[in-house]
Scaffold this motif. Sequence first.
Motif, PDB file in Angstrom:
ATOM      1  N   VAL A   1       1.159  -1.277  -0.030  1.00 45.75           N
ATOM      2  CA  VAL A   1      -0.060   0.438  -0.461  1.00 45.75           C
ATOM      3  C   VAL A   1       0.741   1.323   0.168  1.00 45.75           C
ATOM      4  O   VAL A   1       1.595   1.155   0.597  1.00 45.75           O
TER       5      VAL A   1
ATOM      6  N   VAL B   1     -15.930   1.512  12.899  1.00 40.20           N
ATOM      7  CA  VAL B   1     -15.685  -0.228  12.750  1.00 40.20           C
ATOM      8  C   VAL B   1     -14.595   0.016  13.976  1.00 40.20           C
ATOM      9  O   VAL B   1     -13.757   0.418  14.439  1.00 40.20           O
TER      10      VAL B   1
ATOM     11  N   VAL C   1      -8.831  -0.129   8.159  1.00 40.25           N
ATOM     12  CA  VAL C   1     -10.873   0.187   8.593  1.00 40.25           C
ATOM     13  C   VAL C   1     -10.567   0.853   7.506  1.00 40.25           C
ATOM     14  O   VAL C   1     -11.363   0.854   6.537  1.00 40.25           O
TER      15      VAL C   1
ATOM     16  N   ILE D   1       0.978   3.417  -6.017  1.00 37.08           N
ATOM     17  CA  ILE D   1      -0.008   3.637  -7.039  1.00 37.08           C
ATOM     18  C   ILE D   1      -1.083   2.186  -6.652  1.00 37.08           C
ATOM     19  O   ILE D   1      -0.497   1.234  -6.180  1.00 37.08           O
TER      20      ILE D   1
ATOM     21  N   GLY E   1      -2.080   5.634   7.378  1.00 40.02           N
ATOM     22  CA  GLY E   1      -3.379   5.026   6.268  1.00 40.02           C
ATOM     23  C   GLY E   1      -3.278   3.727   7.635  1.00 40.02           C
ATOM     24  O   GLY E   1      -2.371   3.345   8.422  1.00 40.02           O
TER      25      GLY E   1
HETATM   26  C1  LIG Z   1      -0.279   8.760  -2.270  1.00 47.73           C
HETATM   27  C2  LIG Z   1      -0.760   7.626  -2.003  1.00 47.73           C
HETATM   28  C3  LIG Z   1      -1.433   6.431  -2.393  1.00 47.73           C
HETATM   29  C4  LIG Z   1      -1.992   4.952  -2.134  1.00 47.73           C
HETATM   30  N1  LIG Z   1      -1.854   3.945  -2.604  1.00 47.73           N
HETATM   31  C5  LIG Z   1      -2.389   2.527  -2.023  1.00 47.73           C
HETATM   32  C6  LIG Z   1      -1.971   1.421  -2.573  1.00 47.73           C
HETATM   33  O1  LIG Z   1      -1.033   1.370  -2.975  1.00 47.73           O
HETATM   34  N2  LIG Z   1      -3.198   0.230  -2.669  1.00 47.73           N
HETATM   35  C7  LIG Z   1      -3.897   1.144  -1.436  1.00 47.73           C
HETATM   36  O2  LIG Z   1      -4.867   0.139  -0.984  1.00 47.73           O
HETATM   37  N3  LIG Z   1      -4.464   1.953  -0.884  1.00 47.73           N
HETATM   38  C8  LIG Z   1      -3.289   3.230  -1.570  1.00 47.73           C
HETATM   39  N4  LIG Z   1      -3.950   4.308  -1.099  1.00 47.73           N
HETATM   40  C9  LIG Z   1      -5.535   4.731  -0.709  1.00 47.73           C
HETATM   41  C10 LIG Z   1      -4.954   4.978   0.915  1.00 47.73           C
HETATM   42  O3  LIG Z   1      -4.027   5.223   1.640  1.00 47.73           O
HETATM   43  C11 LIG Z   1      -5.325   3.625   2.018  1.00 47.73           C
HETATM   44  O4  LIG Z   1      -6.715   2.983   1.255  1.00 47.73           O
HETATM   45  C12 LIG Z   1      -5.944   4.107   3.171  1.00 47.73           C
HETATM   46  O5  LIG Z   1      -5.578   2.664   4.305  1.00 47.73           O
HETATM   47  C13 LIG Z   1      -7.150   4.801   3.829  1.00 47.73           C
HETATM   48  O6  LIG Z   1      -6.886   4.118   5.550  1.00 47.73           O
HETATM   49  P1  LIG Z   1      -7.092   5.720   6.414  1.00 47.73           P
HETATM   50  O7  LIG Z   1      -7.002   5.080   7.555  1.00 47.73           O
HETATM   51  O8  LIG Z   1      -6.372   6.600   5.483  1.00 47.73           O
HETATM   52  O9  LIG Z   1      -8.523   5.794   6.165  1.00 47.73           O
HETATM   53  P2  LIG Z   1      -9.356   7.107   5.813  1.00 47.73           P
HETATM   54  O10 LIG Z   1      -8.856   7.978   4.141  1.00 47.73           O
HETATM   55  O11 LIG Z   1      -8.568   8.490   6.986  1.00 47.73           O
HETATM   56  O12 LIG Z   1     -10.927   7.109   5.323  1.00 47.73           O
HETATM   57  C14 LIG Z   1     -11.214   6.096   4.832  1.00 47.73           C
HETATM   58  C15 LIG Z   1     -12.413   6.239   5.217  1.00 47.73           C
HETATM   59  O13 LIG Z   1     -12.770   5.709   6.183  1.00 47.73           O
HETATM   60  C16 LIG Z   1     -13.770   5.592   7.194  1.00 47.73           C
HETATM   61  N5  LIG Z   1     -13.585   5.530   8.209  1.00 47.73           N
HETATM   62  C17 LIG Z   1     -12.539   5.624   8.770  1.00 47.73           C
HETATM   63  N6  LIG Z   1     -12.059   4.908  10.253  1.00 47.73           N
HETATM   64  C18 LIG Z   1     -13.006   4.160  10.330  1.00 47.73           C
HETATM   65  C19 LIG Z   1     -13.082   3.687  11.739  1.00 47.73           C
HETATM   66  N7  LIG Z   1     -12.999   3.174  12.837  1.00 47.73           N
HETATM   67  N8  LIG Z   1     -14.935   3.513  11.325  1.00 47.73           N
HETATM   68  C20 LIG Z   1     -16.086   4.179  10.585  1.00 47.73           C
HETATM   69  N9  LIG Z   1     -14.847   4.539   9.268  1.00 47.73           N
HETATM   70  C21 LIG Z   1     -13.949   5.460   9.208  1.00 47.73           C
HETATM   71  C22 LIG Z   1     -13.072   7.450   7.383  1.00 47.73           C
HETATM   72  O14 LIG Z   1     -14.452   8.193   7.882  1.00 47.73           O
HETATM   73  C23 LIG Z   1     -13.040   7.551   5.749  1.00 47.73           C
HETATM   74  O15 LIG Z   1     -14.728   8.417   4.896  1.00 47.73           O
HETATM   75  C24 LIG Z   1      -2.892   4.990  -1.363  1.00 47.73           C
HETATM   76  C25 LIG Z   1      -3.375   6.426  -0.845  1.00 47.73           C
HETATM   77  C26 LIG Z   1      -2.496   7.667  -1.028  1.00 47.73           C
HETATM   78  C27 LIG Z   1      -2.904   9.261  -0.789  1.00 47.73           C
END
Ligand SMILES: Cc1cc2nc3c(=O)[nH]c(=O)nc-3n(C[C@H](O)[C@H](O)[C@H](O)COP(=O)(O)OP(=O)(O)OC[C@H]3O[C@@H](n4cnc5c(N)ncnc54)[C@H](O)[C@@H]3O)c2cc1C
Length: 221
Positions: A30, A97, A42, A123, A39
Motif C-alpha cells: 500500500v 468500525v 479500516v 499507486i 493509513g
Molecule cells: C499516494 C497514495 C497512495 C495510495 N496507494 C494505495 C495502494 O497502493 N493500495 C491501497 O489499497 N490504497 C492506497 N491508497 C489509499 C489509502 O491510503 C488506503 O486505502 C488507506 O488504507 C486508507 O486508510 P486511512 O486510515 O487513511 O483512511 P481515511 O482516508 O482516513 O478514511 C477512509 C474512510 O474510512 C472512514 N473511516 C476510517 N476509520 C473508520 C472507522 N474506524 N469507522 C468508520 N469509518 C472509518 C473515513 O471516515 C473515510 O470515509 C493510497 C493513497 C494515497 C494518498
Amino acid sequence: MAPSIASVPLAASPLVRDKAGLLSKACRSVGGPQIRRVGTLVGNVVNAMPAADGAVALFALEAEVEVQDASGRRFLPIAEMYAGVGRCTLNPCEQLVTAIRFRPLPDGAGWSFQRLAQRRALILPMLNCAVVARVAEGRFTEARIAVGPVAETPLRATAAEESLRGAPVAPEAIAKAARLAQEAAHPRASAIRGSAEYRRAMVAVLVRRGLEEAGAMAGSR
Ligand SMILES: Cc1cc2nc3c(=O)[nH]c(=O)nc-3n(C[C@H](O)[C@H](O)[C@H](O)COP(=O)(O)OP(=O)(O)OC[C@H]3O[C@@H](n4cnc5c(N)ncnc54)[C@H](O)[C@@H]3O)c2cc1C
C-alpha cells in the motif's frame, strides 16, 4: 523507549506476518512508507475501492468487521461492507468500525498475493489477487481466490475455487481455475490503469501465478 504494539504499522507487524503473511504482504504494497504509517486497514475497507490491497487480502481471509452503533456491536462478513465502487454500507453518522477479525491461516496453508501495477510504489494496482490454498496428498482441499479491481467490489472467484476442490495441484487444474476466475472478472477500462481487455487477460495470469505459489507453499509444508 520501545514502540508500543499500537505504533507498529500493520505491514511491519511480526504477529501479522506470522499468522497472516498474506495480509502482511498486501499491506506492504500500500502506497509508500509515509502512507502506511498513517493509513489504516479500516480506512482501506471503508473507502470501498475494489482495488484496495488490504481489503482484497481480507476477502481471501474471510474477515469479519465489527461495527458499533448506539444499539451495540456486531460482526459482519467483510462483503457486507460494500455497496458499490467507493460506497460503504456504513452509516457514517451513526456507525463506527471497532475491529477486524479473521482466523489465522491454518498450519500448512499456502498463500500468495499477486499485484500488477505501473510502478512498485505509491499507486493503486491495475490488478491484485489474494490466494489461500490447502493441499493434502497432492490435491487442493480448499482454495480461496479474491481478485480486484474486476467488479464493483473485491471479488471472490467462487467457480474457480469450487473447480479446485479435490483437484490435483497440477497445471491443467490451475489453468482451468484461472480461466473460470477470468470469466467472472469484468474490469473497467481505465486511461491510467489499462484497458478492460488487457486487465481481463491478466486476471488469468495473476490467478495462475497465485495458485502456483500458494499450492507449492502448501504442498511443501
Ligand atoms: C499516494 C497514495 C497512495 C495510495 N496507494 C494505495 C495502494 O497502493 N493500495 C491501497 O489499497 N490504497 C492506497 N491508497 C489509499 C489509502 O491510503 C488506503 O486505502 C488507506 O488504507 C486508507 O486508510 P486511512 O486510515 O487513511 O483512511 P481515511 O482516508 O482516513 O478514511 C477512509 C474512510 O474510512 C472512514 N473511516 C476510517 N476509520 C473508520 C472507522 N474506524 N469507522 C468508520 N469509518 C472509518 C473515513 O471516515 C473515510 O470515509 C493510497 C493513497 C494515497 C494518498
